[in-house]
Design an enzyme around this catalytic site. Sequence first.
Site, PDB file in Angstrom:
ATOM      1  N   ARG A 297      23.895 -11.727   4.368  1.00 43.57           N
ATOM      2  CA  ARG A 297      24.914 -12.100   5.356  1.00 43.57           C
ATOM      3  C   ARG A 297      24.270 -12.645   6.629  1.00 43.57           C
ATOM      4  NH1 ARG A 297      29.304  -7.208   4.053  1.00 43.57           N
ATOM      5  NH2 ARG A 297      30.079  -8.247   2.173  1.00 43.57           N
ATOM      6  N   TYR A 438      30.704 -17.742   0.789  1.00 39.07           N
ATOM      7  CA  TYR A 438      29.873 -16.836  -0.017  1.00 39.07           C
ATOM      8  C   TYR A 438      29.283 -15.706   0.810  1.00 39.07           C
ATOM      9  CZ  TYR A 438      25.724 -20.053   0.830  1.00 39.07           C
ATOM     10  OH  TYR A 438      24.725 -20.845   1.329  1.00 39.07           O
ATOM     11  N   GLU A 439      28.802 -14.680   0.096  1.00 40.25           N
ATOM     12  CA  GLU A 439      28.339 -13.420   0.686  1.00 40.25           C
ATOM     13  C   GLU A 439      29.434 -12.698   1.455  1.00 40.25           C
ATOM     14  OE1 GLU A 439      25.860 -12.411  -0.623  1.00 40.25           O
ATOM     15  OE2 GLU A 439      25.121 -14.309  -1.367  1.00 40.25           O
ATOM     16  N   GLY A 440      30.640 -12.735   0.922  1.00 44.45           N
ATOM     17  CA  GLY A 440      31.792 -12.106   1.557  1.00 44.45           C
ATOM     18  C   GLY A 440      32.484 -13.101   2.454  1.00 44.45           C
TER      19      GLY A 440
END
Length: 597
Positions: A297, A438-440
Amino acid sequence: MTYKTPVRDMQFILDHMAGFDAVRQTGAWDDLGPELVTAVLEEVGKLADNVLAPLNQAADEKGASLKDGVVTLPPEFREAYSQYTEGGWGSLAFPEEYGGQDLPQTLALCVSDALFGACIGLSMGFCLTTGAVKALLAHGTEEQKKLYLEKMVSGEWAGTMNLSEPQAGSDLSVIRTKAEPAGDGRYRIKGNKVWISYGEHDLTENICHLVLARLPDAPEGTRGISMFLVPKYHVNEDGSLGERNDVRCTGIEHKLGQHLSPTCQLAFGDNEECYGTLVGKENEGLKNMFVMMNAARIDVGMQAVSVAEHAFQSALAYAQDRTQGRAFGVKSGPQVAIIQHPDVRRQLYTMKALTDASRAICYANMVAHDVAHHSPDLETARLAKEREELLTPVSKGFSSERAIESTSLGIQVFGGMGYVEETGAAQHLRDVRICAIYEGTNGIQAIDLIGRKLGMGGGKLAYDFIAEVKDNADALMASGTGDLEAIGQQLKAEAERLEAVTRWMVEAGGRGKAEDALAGASAYLDQFGYVAGGHYLGKGALVAAGLEEGDRAYHAARIAIARFYADNLLPRAGACATAAMAGEQTVREIDPALLAG
């Protein structure tokens, strides 16, 4: 368009905004002086500027290709990757016992900043390997560390993270990939994963997949997820490569941007012969994977900043060369460079201010990480860990949203030429767009901020940060300098407003009105990000005003950008405050048929 690693900006932000001295003061490293930092940034800048940046447009145009389950990248990218590994850039912050250089993670993030900005399609794959190394260092067995880490740290082998499945994107509670004990300490893995960045490629001789899967007796939901190390090629006891594992790439996605980065669909165990080993304890896979996810993140926030930097540099160069129109009121004579028009400067300064503010947030986030892991003082380490937790969703969410804005402004500066592919301006927007997803997704980052992070100590993490912002604002207002006083006044007002909204958010959760807080979560994250950005730019301006030596023109420019931010961008935080407290009713359900008209 040319790209140059902004070494001077990076070092100024690192030292005077992000507080790198706190890392030095841990005493964990003997020599972290400015000379070392400059040397690292200048050397990685040579790789970024001279090797990766010239390939950026080719990365977009050529991309990755798939044939018979094998993904290949154009040969010039394999050569660039070789130069990256030969320089030891991926090993910078890892332990010496595995071939690393044992430097701070903050310095490694600065290296990533340079490489992401030069060619995101290639360099985003680097951070997947470093993230996998971090996960194995934290939770791997001694045997796994012995067999895999040295090759992964060197970059000879790559790493990936395998979470999502066709039916399970952000909601990992419904993953179906199975892991059956094989009776010899290994597990048979069977299932399908999607959206796996660099899940298959020809840059390295082996790829080490970290895979989330369920054991036969696992509880339902996220409590029943375990993590497994599944190599593309099995590794023998002596560290040599064995037979090919039963994992295959069945497709790569055709994407809006980052065309070089292969986003793979992976099939595990189609022939019932895919084997992996357990990482950490059974049913603790999601917790273990968060080591890699949190690292990713911050990396994604940094990716966004770096691409925005490249877009800014391109727009700035174009604005100085492109002649169009004349000064207001002048009806004849030669046309002027478009940078002489106030609105073009507004766009360029917006790009610059947002990029520097976001860079400072990401750097400060990693400074907190290093202090949390290396300070000998337990209280200092605890407070740094809280700051790391607080800033992680802001680094990812705020930075990526602002980078989308900045790269879009870059196209606007180019005008019609920005809308055609030959200038490269459109590529920056296409490449950075995924960073908000992406990545949450950023909505998930906002929920994490108001749910988990504000929930820790009843808002303590946020209140501590806001108190620091208010102290900084007071120092700016007491400086006796007009620009700094103006920055301080605006910052103080928005810090107090953020404090009030934070209190509202905490109280909403406490009185069982979670839906009210959730409705305003994204607005709150933006508000927090704008205030944090103003705080760090203000810190830099205060330092710049007091520097007697060095490039005074550069220091004056730092103050000017901070003042521009305070006047033009920090007020956005106030608008976010209104939206953040609008409550559930503002997003009450409407019949979709009525929405469709």
